[in-house]
Design an enzyme around this catalytic site. Structure first.
Site, PDB file in Angstrom:
ATOM      1  N   GLU A 140       3.449  -7.575 -17.211  1.00 36.81           N
ATOM      2  CA  GLU A 140       3.276  -6.724 -16.019  1.00 36.81           C
ATOM      3  C   GLU A 140       2.962  -5.309 -16.475  1.00 36.81           C
ATOM      4  O   GLU A 140       3.101  -5.001 -17.665  1.00 36.81           O
ATOM      5  CB  GLU A 140       4.562  -6.723 -15.187  1.00 36.81           C
ATOM      6  CG  GLU A 140       4.728  -7.995 -14.386  1.00 36.81           C
ATOM      7  CD  GLU A 140       5.919  -7.942 -13.452  1.00 36.81           C
ATOM      8  OE1 GLU A 140       6.849  -7.152 -13.705  1.00 36.81           O
ATOM      9  OE2 GLU A 140       5.911  -8.693 -12.475  1.00 36.81           O
ATOM     10  N   HIS A 261       6.634   2.007  -3.635  1.00 36.89           N
ATOM     11  CA  HIS A 261       5.526   1.072  -3.818  1.00 36.89           C
ATOM     12  C   HIS A 261       4.383   1.555  -2.933  1.00 36.89           C
ATOM     13  O   HIS A 261       4.594   1.846  -1.757  1.00 36.89           O
ATOM     14  CB  HIS A 261       5.945  -0.354  -3.426  1.00 36.89           C
ATOM     15  CG  HIS A 261       4.995  -1.377  -3.960  1.00 36.89           C
ATOM     16  ND1 HIS A 261       3.760  -1.598  -3.392  1.00 36.89           N
ATOM     17  CD2 HIS A 261       5.079  -2.204  -5.023  1.00 36.89           C
ATOM     18  CE1 HIS A 261       3.126  -2.523  -4.099  1.00 36.89           C
ATOM     19  NE2 HIS A 261       3.911  -2.918  -5.092  1.00 36.89           N
ATOM     20  N   ARG A 320       0.635   3.159  -9.953  1.00 40.41           N
ATOM     21  CA  ARG A 320       1.290   3.109  -8.637  1.00 40.41           C
ATOM     22  C   ARG A 320       1.552   4.485  -8.029  1.00 40.41           C
ATOM     23  O   ARG A 320       1.283   4.716  -6.859  1.00 40.41           O
ATOM     24  CB  ARG A 320       2.663   2.439  -8.787  1.00 40.41           C
ATOM     25  CG  ARG A 320       2.638   0.971  -8.605  1.00 40.41           C
ATOM     26  CD  ARG A 320       4.055   0.460  -8.597  1.00 40.41           C
ATOM     27  NE  ARG A 320       4.004  -0.995  -8.653  1.00 40.41           N
ATOM     28  CZ  ARG A 320       5.068  -1.782  -8.635  1.00 40.41           C
ATOM     29  NH1 ARG A 320       6.272  -1.254  -8.568  1.00 40.41           N
ATOM     30  NH2 ARG A 320       4.948  -3.070  -8.666  1.00 40.41           N
ATOM     31  N   HIS A 381      11.122   1.673  -2.740  1.00 35.49           N
ATOM     32  CA  HIS A 381      11.197   0.346  -3.340  1.00 35.49           C
ATOM     33  C   HIS A 381      12.412   0.171  -4.244  1.00 35.49           C
ATOM     34  O   HIS A 381      13.074  -0.860  -4.213  1.00 35.49           O
ATOM     35  CB  HIS A 381       9.906   0.128  -4.129  1.00 35.49           C
ATOM     36  CG  HIS A 381       9.726  -1.247  -4.684  1.00 35.49           C
ATOM     37  ND1 HIS A 381       9.886  -2.384  -3.918  1.00 35.49           N
ATOM     38  CD2 HIS A 381       9.406  -1.675  -5.936  1.00 35.49           C
ATOM     39  CE1 HIS A 381       9.654  -3.451  -4.680  1.00 35.49           C
ATOM     40  NE2 HIS A 381       9.385  -3.045  -5.900  1.00 35.49           N
ATOM     41  N   ARG A 416      11.720   3.126 -13.370  1.00 37.42           N
ATOM     42  CA  ARG A 416      12.063   1.781 -13.851  1.00 37.42           C
ATOM     43  C   ARG A 416      10.822   1.042 -14.332  1.00 37.42           C
ATOM     44  O   ARG A 416       9.794   1.039 -13.649  1.00 37.42           O
ATOM     45  CB  ARG A 416      12.707   1.011 -12.698  1.00 37.42           C
ATOM     46  CG  ARG A 416      12.876  -0.459 -12.968  1.00 37.42           C
ATOM     47  CD  ARG A 416      13.186  -1.190 -11.690  1.00 37.42           C
ATOM     48  NE  ARG A 416      12.044  -1.239 -10.796  1.00 37.42           N
ATOM     49  CZ  ARG A 416      11.619  -2.348 -10.179  1.00 37.42           C
ATOM     50  NH1 ARG A 416      12.247  -3.480 -10.347  1.00 37.42           N
ATOM     51  NH2 ARG A 416      10.586  -2.305  -9.363  1.00 37.42           N
TER      52      ARG A 416
END
Ligand SMILES: Cc1cc2nc3c(=O)[nH]c(=O)nc-3n(C[C@H](O)[C@H](O)[C@H](O)COP(=O)(O)OP(=O)(O)OC[C@H]3O[C@@H](n4cnc5c(N)ncnc54)[C@H](O)[C@@H]3O)c2cc1C
Length: 574
Positions: A140, A261, A320, A381, A416
């Site tokens: 990811e 997000h 993001r 998120h 994170r």
């Protein structure tokens, strides 16, 4: 010129308008350890505590499966590929955390993670495998190796929750109390935590406010997405654990680092920076993953114009945070409450085959992505900060532990890394169980509690608070926007009455939001997921943690702790 971080002015957010205290409990029972919350962190803690022979009571707000865990999609990160190493996983984690991760905590996470995944598999969790039986490992964003285990494609959390749920309900010595809102902690005369008060929303003798006495309490209450008007978190994620810990005087840290997000499905009650009035309880918003943009979907504004082109060389596939920031700007400028993803050119057949979950969420909302534009908006998120703990999940208050999203173990720093949060819940809950089993004092008597304040936070103010937080303390922040948010928080009214669960939740939201706004105001830099429009760069002088607690009068106190690589976040506090 800015002075040293420690000397920066603080934003005065008035203390929480009322000092709520739980009414005298109408009933009481006793156990060895109370675990508050039934997601990955709480249920794993309960199972390990049982292995140590302790009696455990798990208390959970609604049903056992109603936290964030079951919604987790991508997977769990762990070093399971022979070509991968813990050092490489640590390096990726620390890169995402932009200088604020605690290296000792990260080492624990990456070194103990693989064994926790194997335990989960032995317990019955069925992760996706290749035909030869080996685990499928994917990659990811931010990871430089294939280390993400997943289940059912994008349904990892549901499988983890199912496996833990089954194991917990099989054990007759784990008592599960559902539909029970934990209100506060009981403290002994020496300050040690010795139980909880809770409001059980049920029929029968235990209905109403009660107490569970315990020799230790583990907070595993998950995140705080509901502080915002737009979130991917379920409705139970109201930051209760952070608020409960603050009221007891515990330290919280890194609370300003909230991951947003960029593209959640903008339907129902969720709203954006500019958006319309939400319902009091913000609906959980479905994720529309970046994989859709990866396959060629574009972001367009209300006039159909692609606004990411020219903002970043990768346009819609920018990181993001960059995408979220640009959407937020379009919303503020246009007054709209969402932008759109255009995936129509990808074709219905491809969309159904490649993105069944996203297509199902859209169709359920009456949107056919093959024909219609998909309305999307950034949504809160993940909370990287939380109740400050050491490497054994111990908080600054004896007898109180925290794990999972409610905790700040130091592994995430300023942001994170994808798929590290389920792992953190697995790893640190086991360490908590080990610490409790090693040294569990006898049951202490609670000291007399403060009397009930008959003024309670008015739940009617909840929607205004959430809207103010999304607008002023959301994706993009500035001194002006945070001051505006603080102004709204100060106006959330108090009403006369007996506290009910909705007023407790409203109190918790105000408590957490106040601390978050203050820390975000104080941190005059942009780092990780904290974006300050007025301070766009990361600054060496801000490499450190803002540590907050409430004093005995409920007044917020804020300390500055410079980062150090030689001790864990709390060292050996207890
Ligand atoms: C849509 C989505 C996708 C995600 N995808 C991933 C992913 O792919 N990989 C990954 O690692 N992470 C992912 N995450 C993050 C991850 O799911 C969470 O961080 C993690 O599940 C948190 O686990 P937890 O046990 O700490 O809390 P939760 O699972 O949220 O559980 C909290 C529990 O506490 C209870 N509770 C709360 N307050 C109270 C109270 N006052 N009294 C009693 N009970 C209370 C709740 O009811 C709930 O049972 C995702 C999150 C979301 C929302």
């Amino acid at each position: 010129m800015r002075g040293p971080a420690a000397e920066q002015p603080d934003l005065i957010v008035p203390p929480v308008p009322v000092r709520l205290a739980a009414p005298d409990p109408g009933w009481a029972e006793t156990t060895d350890v109370v675990v508050v919350g039934s997601g990955v962190a709480g249920l794993t803690a309960a199972l390990h505590l049982r292995e140590a022979g302790l009696h455990v009571t798990v208390v959970t707000k609604v049903n056992i499966d109603d936290g964030s865990t079951r919604w987790a999609q991508g997977g769990i990160a762990a070093v399971l590929d022979p070509l991968d190493t813990p050092a490489a996983h640590a390096a990726d984690t620390e890169a995402a955390g932009v200088g604020l991760c605690d290296p000792a905590a990260v080492r624990v996470l990456v070194e103990e993670g693989p064994a926790r995944i194997r335990e989960l598999i032995r317990m019955g969790a069925a992760f996706d495998r290749h035909e030869d039986g080996s685990l499928m490992l994917t990659r990811e964003g931010g990871h430089h190796a294939n280390r993400i285990v997943h289940a059912g494609g994008d349904a990892t959390g549901a499988e983890v929750q199912r496996a833990l749920h089954t194991a917990v309900t099989r054990d007759p010595w784990i008592r599960l109390v559902e539909h029970a809102l934990v209100l506060d902690l009981l403290r002994a005369a020496d300050g040690r935590v010795c139980g909880i008060t809770l409001h059980v929303l049920g029929e029968g003798a235990e209905d109403g406010v009660g107490a569970i006495m315990a020799r230790a309490v583990v907070l595993a209450t998950g995140g705080m997405g509901q502080v915002f008007a737009s979130t991917t978190n379920p409705t139970v994620s109201t930051g209760d654990g952070v608020a409960v810990a603050l009221r007891a005087g515990a330290e919280v840290t890194d609370i300003e680092f909230v991951q947003f997000h960029p593209t959640s499905l903008a339907i129902g009650a969720g709203v954006t920076a500019a958006g319309a009035a939400p319902a009091a309880v913000v609906a959980q918003q479905a994720l529309v993953s970046e994989a859709l943009r990866g396959e060629g979907a574009y972001l367009v504004d209300g006039d159909g114009k692609r606004f990411m082109v020219g903002q970043h060389e990768l346009a819609e596939l920018a990181p993001r945070d960059v995408v979220a920031k640009n959407i937020h700007r379009v919303l503020l400028e246009s007054g709209a409450d969402h932008v759109f993803l255009d995936a129509r050119h990808l074709g219905g057949e491809f969309l159904h085959q490649r993105f069944p979950t996203i297509v199902a969420s859209c169709l359920a909302a009456g949107i056919d992505p093959a024909v219609d534009l998909i309305p999307v908006t950034p949504a809160a998120h993940y909370a990287s900060g939380g109740v400050r703990t050491d490497l054994y999940g111990r908080t600054s208050i004896p007898g109180l532990y925290a794990c999972g999203e409610v905790a700040c173990t130091g592994v995430h720093g300023a942001n994170r890394l994808a798929s590290n949060s389920l792992l953190e819940g697995l790893v640190f809950s086991r360490r908590i169980a080990a610490d409790i089993a090693r040294d569990l004092p006898p049951q202490a008597e609670p000291a007399p509690q403060a009397t009930v304040d008959e003024w309670v936070v008015d739940p009617a103010g909840r929607a205004a608070l959430q809207r103010a937080m999304t607008r002023g303390a959301g994706v993009l922040r500035s001194a002006a926007s945070l001051t505006e948010a603080a102004g709204t928080l100060a106006q959330v009214g108090a009403v006369r009455g007996v506290p009910r669960p909705d007023s407790w939740e409203a109190t918790n939201l105000v408590t957490v939001a106040s601390v978050l706004v203050s820390a975000a105001y104080r941190r005059q830099e942009t780092r990780g997921c904290h974006w300050r429009e007025d301070f766009p760069d990361a600054e060496a002088s801000w490499r450190g943690h803002i540590v907050e607690h409430l004093d005995v009068d409920g007044v917020r106190r804020s300390q500055w702790q410079p980062w150090t690589d030689t001790v864990s976040t709390m060292g050996s506090a207890q």
